[in-house]
Design a protein around this motif. Structure first.
Motif, PDB file in Angstrom:
ATOM      1  N   THR A 152       0.799  -1.233   0.000  1.00  0.00           N
ATOM      2  CA  THR A 152       0.000   0.000   0.000  1.00  0.00           C
ATOM      3  C   THR A 152       0.826   1.275   0.000  1.00  0.00           C
ATOM      4  OG1 THR A 152      -0.140   0.039   2.426  1.00  0.00           O
ATOM      5  CG2 THR A 152      -1.853  -1.175   1.247  1.00  0.00           C
ATOM      6  N   GLY A 153       2.174   1.165   0.078  1.00  0.00           N
ATOM      7  CA  GLY A 153       2.997   2.371   0.129  1.00  0.00           C
ATOM      8  C   GLY A 153       2.847   3.227  -1.109  1.00  0.00           C
ATOM      9  N   GLU A 154       2.995   2.629  -2.269  1.00  0.00           N
ATOM     10  CA  GLU A 154       2.772   3.304  -3.543  1.00  0.00           C
ATOM     11  C   GLU A 154       2.955   2.301  -4.663  1.00  0.00           C
ATOM     12  OE1 GLU A 154       5.760   6.366  -3.185  1.00  0.00           O
ATOM     13  OE2 GLU A 154       7.174   5.251  -4.439  1.00  0.00           O
ATOM     14  N   ALA A 155       2.417   2.612  -5.833  1.00  0.00           N
ATOM     15  CA  ALA A 155       2.578   1.772  -7.021  1.00  0.00           C
ATOM     16  C   ALA A 155       2.813   2.698  -8.202  1.00  0.00           C
ATOM     17  CB  ALA A 155       1.347   0.894  -7.241  1.00  0.00           C
ATOM     18  N   ARG A 156       4.070   2.794  -8.616  1.00  0.00           N
ATOM     19  CA  ARG A 156       4.473   3.746  -9.649  1.00  0.00           C
ATOM     20  C   ARG A 156       4.746   3.034 -10.971  1.00  0.00           C
ATOM     21  NH1 ARG A 156       6.941   8.265  -6.899  1.00  0.00           N
ATOM     22  NH2 ARG A 156       8.509   8.537  -8.501  1.00  0.00           N
ATOM     23  N   THR A 157       4.579   3.786 -12.060  1.00  0.00           N
ATOM     24  CA  THR A 157       4.851   3.259 -13.396  1.00  0.00           C
ATOM     25  C   THR A 157       5.727   4.243 -14.159  1.00  0.00           C
ATOM     26  OG1 THR A 157       2.736   2.091 -13.459  1.00  0.00           O
ATOM     27  CG2 THR A 157       3.829   2.478 -15.570  1.00  0.00           C
ATOM     28  N   VAL A 158       6.748   3.707 -14.823  1.00  0.00           N
ATOM     29  CA  VAL A 158       7.668   4.508 -15.623  1.00  0.00           C
ATOM     30  C   VAL A 158       7.558   4.076 -17.079  1.00  0.00           C
ATOM     31  CG1 VAL A 158      10.086   5.078 -16.059  1.00  0.00           C
ATOM     32  CG2 VAL A 158       9.277   4.800 -13.704  1.00  0.00           C
ATOM     33  N   VAL A 159       7.394   5.029 -17.970  1.00  0.00           N
ATOM     34  CA  VAL A 159       7.375   4.744 -19.412  1.00  0.00           C
ATOM     35  C   VAL A 159       8.408   5.638 -20.069  1.00  0.00           C
ATOM     36  CG1 VAL A 159       6.000   4.666 -21.513  1.00  0.00           C
ATOM     37  CG2 VAL A 159       4.920   4.151 -19.310  1.00  0.00           C
ATOM     38  N   SER A 160       9.563   5.079 -20.375  1.00  0.00           N
ATOM     39  CA  SER A 160      10.625   5.842 -21.045  1.00  0.00           C
ATOM     40  C   SER A 160      11.358   4.933 -22.031  1.00  0.00           C
ATOM     41  CB  SER A 160      11.602   6.449 -20.030  1.00  0.00           C
ATOM     42  OG  SER A 160      12.122   5.462 -19.171  1.00  0.00           O
ATOM     43  N   ALA A 161      10.562   4.394 -22.969  1.00  0.00           N
ATOM     44  CA  ALA A 161      11.093   3.510 -24.009  1.00  0.00           C
ATOM     45  C   ALA A 161      11.883   2.370 -23.368  1.00  0.00           C
ATOM     46  CB  ALA A 161      11.919   4.307 -25.013  1.00  0.00           C
ATOM     47  N   GLY A 348      16.136  -3.589 -19.176  1.00  0.00           N
ATOM     48  CA  GLY A 348      17.039  -3.083 -18.152  1.00  0.00           C
ATOM     49  C   GLY A 348      16.857  -3.779 -16.823  1.00  0.00           C
ATOM     50  N   ALA A 349      15.618  -4.166 -16.512  1.00  0.00           N
ATOM     51  CA  ALA A 349      15.358  -4.849 -15.249  1.00  0.00           C
ATOM     52  C   ALA A 349      15.982  -6.235 -15.235  1.00  0.00           C
ATOM     53  CB  ALA A 349      13.852  -4.942 -15.018  1.00  0.00           C
ATOM     54  N   VAL A 350      15.848  -6.974 -16.337  1.00  0.00           N
ATOM     55  CA  VAL A 350      16.457  -8.300 -16.409  1.00  0.00           C
ATOM     56  C   VAL A 350      17.983  -8.176 -16.389  1.00  0.00           C
ATOM     57  CG1 VAL A 350      16.754 -10.347 -17.851  1.00  0.00           C
ATOM     58  CG2 VAL A 350      14.471  -9.363 -17.527  1.00  0.00           C
ATOM     59  N   ALA A 351      18.516  -7.167 -17.074  1.00  0.00           N
ATOM     60  CA  ALA A 351      19.961  -6.939 -17.033  1.00  0.00           C
ATOM     61  C   ALA A 351      20.427  -6.632 -15.609  1.00  0.00           C
ATOM     62  CB  ALA A 351      20.342  -5.798 -17.970  1.00  0.00           C
ATOM     63  N   ALA A 352      19.612  -5.895 -14.844  1.00  0.00           N
ATOM     64  CA  ALA A 352      19.963  -5.589 -13.457  1.00  0.00           C
ATOM     65  C   ALA A 352      19.952  -6.852 -12.601  1.00  0.00           C
ATOM     66  CB  ALA A 352      18.995  -4.551 -12.889  1.00  0.00           C
ATOM     67  N   VAL A 353      18.998  -7.747 -12.853  1.00  0.00           N
ATOM     68  CA  VAL A 353      18.995  -9.038 -12.148  1.00  0.00           C
ATOM     69  C   VAL A 353      20.293  -9.782 -12.418  1.00  0.00           C
ATOM     70  CG1 VAL A 353      17.910 -11.323 -12.085  1.00  0.00           C
ATOM     71  CG2 VAL A 353      16.476  -9.278 -12.087  1.00  0.00           C
ATOM     72  N   PHE A 401      19.216   2.096 -22.948  1.00  0.00           N
ATOM     73  CA  PHE A 401      19.004   3.270 -23.788  1.00  0.00           C
ATOM     74  C   PHE A 401      17.790   3.030 -24.678  1.00  0.00           C
ATOM     75  CE2 PHE A 401      23.664   2.413 -23.463  1.00  0.00           C
ATOM     76  CZ  PHE A 401      23.874   3.238 -22.364  1.00  0.00           C
ATOM     77  N   GLY A 402      16.954   4.072 -24.861  1.00  0.00           N
ATOM     78  CA  GLY A 402      15.724   3.869 -25.598  1.00  0.00           C
ATOM     79  C   GLY A 402      15.494   4.865 -26.705  1.00  0.00           C
ATOM     80  N   PHE A 403      14.573   4.491 -27.614  1.00  0.00           N
ATOM     81  CA  PHE A 403      14.161   5.400 -28.678  1.00  0.00           C
ATOM     82  C   PHE A 403      13.811   6.761 -28.093  1.00  0.00           C
ATOM     83  CE2 PHE A 403      12.372   1.755 -31.504  1.00  0.00           C
ATOM     84  CZ  PHE A 403      13.645   1.507 -31.980  1.00  0.00           C
ATOM     85  N   GLY A 404      14.166   7.805 -28.811  1.00  0.00           N
ATOM     86  CA  GLY A 404      13.905   9.148 -28.343  1.00  0.00           C
ATOM     87  C   GLY A 404      15.040   9.724 -27.521  1.00  0.00           C
ATOM     88  N   GLY A 405      16.101   8.926 -27.318  1.00  0.00           N
ATOM     89  CA  GLY A 405      17.263   9.421 -26.598  1.00  0.00           C
ATOM     90  C   GLY A 405      17.208   9.260 -25.097  1.00  0.00           C
ATOM     91  N   HIS A 406      16.390   8.320 -24.603  1.00  0.00           N
ATOM     92  CA  HIS A 406      16.332   8.056 -23.163  1.00  0.00           C
ATOM     93  C   HIS A 406      17.552   7.221 -22.749  1.00  0.00           C
ATOM     94  CE1 HIS A 406      12.161   9.453 -22.745  1.00  0.00           C
ATOM     95  NE2 HIS A 406      11.949   8.875 -23.919  1.00  0.00           N
ATOM     96  N   ASN A 407      18.345   7.727 -21.826  1.00  0.00           N
ATOM     97  CA  ASN A 407      19.520   7.012 -21.347  1.00  0.00           C
ATOM     98  C   ASN A 407      19.419   6.817 -19.843  1.00  0.00           C
ATOM     99  OD1 ASN A 407      20.796   7.226 -23.980  1.00  0.00           O
ATOM    100  ND2 ASN A 407      21.210   9.369 -23.458  1.00  0.00           N
TER     101      ASN A 407
END
Length: 441
Positions: A152-161, A348-353, A401-407
């Motif tokens: 219940t603390g929070e549930a956030r979503t990130v969308v950056s390619a 990126g998440a699997v790479a972090a694992v 790194f993602g489309f649109g220049g997200h690093n």
């Protein structure tokens, strides 16, 4: 601190399948079956071999998009791996208001919307499920994890390619660092191996066209690379405040020491060939971790196997790693997309694992598909067999790194409590690993 890991990938369900598959050099890229892919110019992808709906209670699975199913399965594994009851926060004796969720994704439940549109045309309004709208929104995976584990603390979503999963983990680091939360389940999920998405990427000429050799199609940093392989899956990590982890005697894989972001401001889909934006993200990750290039012991590269993308990343890495000095040993680099394909928001998440496991286990998985390295990339790519993590240095960088220049870049640090023991093991085995690589080549 990272105290729990979970994954569902083209190599199988669970972290053991992922880790052993990488160490053994196996590929999860396979032909796409089904009439809907007939006539497609590219008919291969990194697909999860088991239907995730079979791993969840049927009523629960029917209310989830495929991406949400992946996310919940990986989250449950990470939660258990951290030493908590599978039924959620309350039964684990954890204050649910001090726990959060942070998930990265790109497409989210968009395939559900496509299916809803098809049902509308075929059967009319009554054919459309009332769950179509809630299953479509990109925030559904985070919400489903929150519901499943009663967080219940929070549930956030990130969308950056394709940087989404990494940025979601970075945001979790900050939420814990600034005292807002004690723990966060963070990572990424994606399930968009659909005809429309495949056709779109193929029209961009971004995909490898090696339909006849799927297991060798993804070739990070190779001279003959010809594009990425689309994929799906999820990776989740339990991030925890150090004092919280130590107080309960948790196993600590490594420290989530810092992260960095930047934007190329160069092109909608093409990377900046100078690598300036990537360099900025790398520098910010190191600075946030209180580290310098000389501390870097390994890099888990983004390396999608696109011609321009791999070269831009290699150019940026060389600029950073060359600051270590001419006498410093080369930093070993690996790229898991040779095995998995590109998992988009989950990449990126699997790479972090994998990076956390590398620090914990002391082994770097080899990069498959890179039989003939591109001299222009000029990196020490680990190939053919695993290599022991070098003793000198304690920081692993994980790039996205993602489309649109997200690093986005994560800096993970070796757990200092057992550094001496790991350094001794690495020193004893380094020469043996080099000999095995040369023999395999």
């Amino acid at each position: 601190m990272i105290t729990g890991l979970g994954a569902i990938t083209p190599l199988g369900t669970g972290v053991p399948d992922l880790w052993h598959g990488l160490l053994e050099g196996r590929s999860g890229v396979r032909p796409l079956e089904g009439a809907e892919f007939d006539g497609q110019p590219v008919r291969i992808a990194g697909t999860v071999p088991q239907d995730p709906a079979e791993l969840l209670p049927r009523p629960q699975a029917r209310r989830m998009s495929r991406a949400s199913q992946f996310a919940v399965i990986a989250a449950r594994e990470a939660w258990r791996d951290a030493g908590f009851a599978a039924s959620g926060t309350v039964e684990s004796g954890i204050d649910p208001s001090r726990v959060g969720v942070s998930i990265g994704t790109i497409i989210g439940g968009a395939p559900v919307l496509v299916d809803g549109d098809r049902r509308l045309r075929d059967k009319g309004p009554r054919g459309v499920s009332p769950l179509t709208a809630p299953m479509t929104v990109p925030s559904q995976p985070a919400a489903q994890i929150s519901l499943d584990l009663r967080i219940t603390g929070e549930a956030r979503t990130v969308v950056s390619a394709c940087a989404s999963g990494t940025e979601a983990i970075g945001q979790a680091i900050d939420r814990i660092r600034h005292g807002h939360l004690d723990m966060v389940l963070a990572g990424g999920t994606e399930a968009a191996v659909t005809p429309a998405v495949m056709a779109s990427f193929a029209a961009m000429r971004a995909l490898s066209t090696r339909n006849d050799e799927p297991e060798r199609a993804s070739r990070p940093f190779a001279k003959d690379r010809d594009g990425f392989v689309h994929g799906e899956g999820a990776g989740l990590l339990v991030l925890e405040a150090e004092e919280h982890a130590l107080a309960r005697g948790a196993h600590i894989y490594c420290e989530a020491a810092g992260w960095g972001l930047s934007a190329d401001a160069h092109h909608l889909v093409a990377p900046d060939p100078s690598g300036d934006g990537i360099v900025l993200a790398l520098r910010r990750a190191l600075a946030d971790a209180g580290s310098v290039p000389g501390d870097v012991v390994h890099v888990n590269a983004h390396a999608t196997a696109t011609v321009d993308g791999d070269l831009a990343e290699a150019t940026a890495l060389r600029r950073i790693l060359d600051e270590r000095g001419a006498q410093a040993p080369e930093v070993p680099v690996t790229a898991v997309k040779g095995n998995l394909g590109h998992l988009q928001g989950a990449a990126g998440a699997v790479a972090a694992v994998v990076a956390a496991l590398t620090l914990d286990r002391g082994h770097i998985p080899p990069t498959i598909g890179c039989d003939d390295p591109d001299d222009a990339c000029a990196l020490d790519v680990v190939r053919y067999v695993p290599r022991s993590l070098p003793a000198d240095g304690d920081v692993v960088l994980s790039n996205s790194f993602g489309f649109g220049g997200h690093n986005a870049v994560l800096a993970l640090r070796r757990d200092r409590s057992d550094r001496a023991d790991r350094a001794d093991r690495a020193d004893r085995s380094d020469r043996s690993d080099r000999a095995k690589e040369e023999e395999a080549a």
